[in-house]
Design an enzyme around this catalytic site. Structure first.
Site, PDB file in Angstrom:
ATOM      1  N   ARG A 275     -17.217  27.726  45.926  1.00 15.38           N
ATOM      2  CA  ARG A 275     -16.956  29.023  45.477  1.00 15.38           C
ATOM      3  C   ARG A 275     -15.350  29.096  45.011  1.00 15.38           C
ATOM      4  O   ARG A 275     -14.939  29.621  43.918  1.00 15.38           O
ATOM      5  CB  ARG A 275     -17.312  30.105  46.184  1.00 15.38           C
ATOM      6  N   ALA A 276     -14.417  28.277  45.852  1.00 17.27           N
ATOM      7  CA  ALA A 276     -13.130  28.533  45.739  1.00 17.27           C
ATOM      8  C   ALA A 276     -12.686  28.032  44.374  1.00 17.27           C
ATOM      9  O   ALA A 276     -11.685  28.477  43.696  1.00 17.27           O
ATOM     10  CB  ALA A 276     -12.292  28.295  46.912  1.00 17.27           C
TER      11      ALA A 276
END
Length: 681
Positions: A275-276
């Site tokens: 997700r980062a």
């Protein structure tokens, strides 16, 4: 409706405003978490953002804000016929910390569902926030069951309401914005990761800037409409810039070289999952569009990393959020092309387009203040040599009865046994002791007190069945009245107040020993964080005891106080127990439903004053007389053991465990229940 404070009139707080504006440009960034001390315009900025958001087109009469171009096929108000949409302002919906589950997701009319077979659904806050902003002030204090619902909605973009086989689904895509004061506790990692960006805010220490803040606030309070009118031009310009950036966003190019820098940065800082990487890519693209460029640069990637990564690289609740900027620059240089960016590629630091004459209202491209991002859990000093002499002898290393010793680092934390309060409580939802809660396994039924939230279907049918002939039932449906409805009673887990009473006297001052003791307390603090407890810290040494940390939800604050704890002096054990009694007495008045768990960390020795051992015993019996559950962590070591901690546990009516027995993987067992005060008496 009151006039909101203008966004462009906010003085300073450049990073806060930039984070909000990037989400206004690209809602796909995923929202923003604002961390900072109280009184730093967090809520003011979030509420002011709503006036800058572009209007949304909705299906006329739809309570779920369906887009007329592509309406939700499962909308409870649908299906929608083709019709021209109507425009309205994007909503900012506030979720109160104490909201009920039905208020968040909506409620079904159970009586009509059972008797008529219709889905009479009243939308909740998630429906109101669809295609708008969902704002949670003090998000770190949000109850676990509401956090779970938010996580589900954020992950699926939809909200599901299930009541005894009757279900309703509707779209729920929103910009999640939260504000919090870290002193009051941290967020669950799952919810923390759902926020695309995080920014740290603090009050300015510049005198002129503080004067301007007060001047503008007083002017707004005296005449909100007049104050807003004076900033209408800047607000309009900023609104147009957001619209222009949104239009440019689809044309922004995210090259392979930039993607490699993003991936290398996330890998270098060991963030969990992917997700980062995705959030960084979206943030960098939004930064380029905000600056009016069609290509993402390395500077955009750097700024995106400072906004998207600090809250994703914490390994435990005691790590300070932040990034090592030198390491970030080195990673970007190694992964990037071998060429320099010229000054024209820098993001525009002025989000509202104003000049320098607005007293600080411009700005917005600054770098968030960073803490030490490489902090790791403290470890014991491996160079120390364990004592070979009996504890208490003159040859024992680190022995001290008078002079203060410097604080020593704690040993590595470990997973502890679960210490629980006996009986059945009714406190705040958590994960420690058994309690009557709104969630958990069903144990019975009762008449509802207020709104029905959890229907007990079998009990409701049993209550209605004897009256069917008298009510003239003729069809297949069951004739149900309000008095027939039964609320399910459930049993789950509650959070407790865990009050630590730590012996910091000279008898505990041996370096290896105190390091192990601090490691044990740190482990218990980590366990308290995971079980949603409040914690407090009382220490005693020399001639008195002190409250090192009043009861709080901020477990990392307790860990910080523990790290700086000095040792030395006599052992006023009775003073520590009496101070703990005072703390618990006050907390019972503040929050009578939260049950306490007293954890005394000591070797059981008591010195100083007349009859110190007898006085400590009387203080222990005082806790036992009030039903306080307790456990004594026996820190005695060496060849000669006096068993004083066990005696103290008997006076308290609790249980004694050694440091080794406290470990979850010890052979003593997996769970250690605290003996009820008075049960062992």
């Amino acid at each position: 409706m009151s006039t909101p404070y203008p966004f462009t009139a906010i003085v300073g707080q450049d990073d806060l405003r930039l984070g909000l504006l990037l989400n206004a440009v690209s809602p796909a960034v995923g929202g923003v978490l604002v961390r900072g001390e109280k009184g730093t315009a967090k809520s003011t900025a979030v509420r002011a953002l709503a006036a800058l958001m572009p209007e949304v087109s909705v299906v006329p009469g739809c309570r779920f804000s369906c887009d007329p171009v592509s309406p939700d096929p499962a909308c409870p108000d649908g299906p929608h016929a083709e019709a021209a949409g109507v425009s309205r302002a994007a909503r900012t919906v506030e979720l109160p910390v104490g909201a009920s589950e039905d208020r968040l997701v909506g409620a079904l009319d159970i009586e009509r569902a059972l008797s008529e077979g219709v889905k009479a659904f009243e939308p909740g806050l998630l429906a109101d926030a669809h295609r708008g902003i969902l704002y949670v002030d003090e998000v770190n204090l949000l109850h676990d069951h509401l956090v779970d619902l938010l996580l589900d909605a954020a992950a699926m973009g939809a909200s599901y309401v299930e009541r005894e086989g009757v279900s309703v689904r509707h779209a729920a895509r929103f910009l999640l914005v939260g504000t919090m004061n870290p002193e009051e506790g941290e967020l669950r990692p799952q919810l923390l990761d759902r926020f695309g960006l995080t920014v740290e805010v603090a009050a300015s220490r510049d005198t002129d800037e503080r004067v301007e803040v007060v001047r503008r606030r007083l002017a707004y309070d005296d005449d909100p409409e007049g104050f807003a009118a004076r900033w209408a031009g800047e607000e309009s310009a900023l609104r147009e810039r957001i619209a222009a950036a949104r239009a440019l966003l689809p044309r922004v190019v995210l090259g392979d070289g930039v993607l490699r820098q993003i991936a290398a940065t996330c890998a270098a800082f060991e963030v969990d999952g992917m997700r980062a990487d995705i959030v960084m890519a979206r943030t960098a693209t939004a930064l380029a569009a905000w600056a009016g460029r069609e290509e993402v640069t390395a500077d955009d990637v750097r700024q995106a990393a400072l906004l998207a990564l600090p809250h994703r690289r914490r390994r435990n609740p005691f790590d300070a959020p932040g990034l090592d900027e030198d390491k970030l620059d080195q990673t970007l240089d190694e992964a990037g092309p071998q060429e320099n960016n010229d000054g024209d590629d820098q993001p525009d630091p002025d989000p509202d387009g104003g000049g320098d004459d607005d007293g600080g209202g411009g700005g917005g491209g600054g770098v968030p203040p960073q803490a030490d991002g490489d902090r790791t859990p403290p470890r014991g000093e491996s160079g120390d040599t364990p004592s070979q002499a009996p504890e208490g002898s003159p040859d024992a290393p680190g022995r001290s009865t008078g002079a203060e010793q410097q604080p020593v680092a704690s040993a590595e934390p470990f997973r502890t046994k679960m210490l629980s309060v006996p009986g059945l409580g009714e406190g705040a939802a958590g994960r420690r002791s058994r309690a009557r809660t709104e969630h958990g396994r069903t144990t019975g039924a009762r008449r509802p007190q207020g709104a029905l939230t959890k229907l007990h279907l079998a009990a409701t049918v049993r209550a209605a069945a004897p009256h069917q002939r008298a009510r003239g039932r003729s069809g297949r449906g069951l004739v149900v009245r309000r008095d027939d409805l039964r609320q399910a009673t459930r049993e789950g887990r509650e959070g407790n107040l865990v009050l630590f009473v730590v012996d910091a006297s000279g008898s505990m001052a041996a370096r290896q020993r105190m390091s192990a003791v601090k490691g044990a307390v740190l482990s218990l603090l980590l366990d308290a964080y995971q079980r949603r407890d409040k914690v407090g810290l009382v220490t005693f040494r020399g001639k008195e005891a002190e409250v090192a940390l009043p009861p709080t939800s901020s477990v990392d604050a307790a860990a910080s106080r523990l790290e700086s704890l000095p040792t030395g002096g006599r052992t006023p054990l009775a003073a520590g127990l009496l101070k703990a009694h005072d703390v618990l007495r006050v907390e019972r008045l503040r929050d009578p439903s939260r049950r306490p768990l007293l954890v005394v960390v000591t070797d059981g020795r008591a010195t100083g004053g007349p009859e110190p051992v007898a006085l400590a015993g009387r203080a222990g019996r005082l806790h036992r007389s009030e039903g306080t559950a307790s456990v004594v962590v026996d820190c005695e070591s060496g060849y000669v053991r006096l068993g004083l901690a066990g005696e103290l546990a008997r006076e308290l009516g609790g249980t004694a465990v050694t440091l080794d027995e406290l470990r979850a993987d010890s052979i003593a067992g997996l769970v250690k229940d605290v003996t009820a005060a008075g049960r062992a008496a």
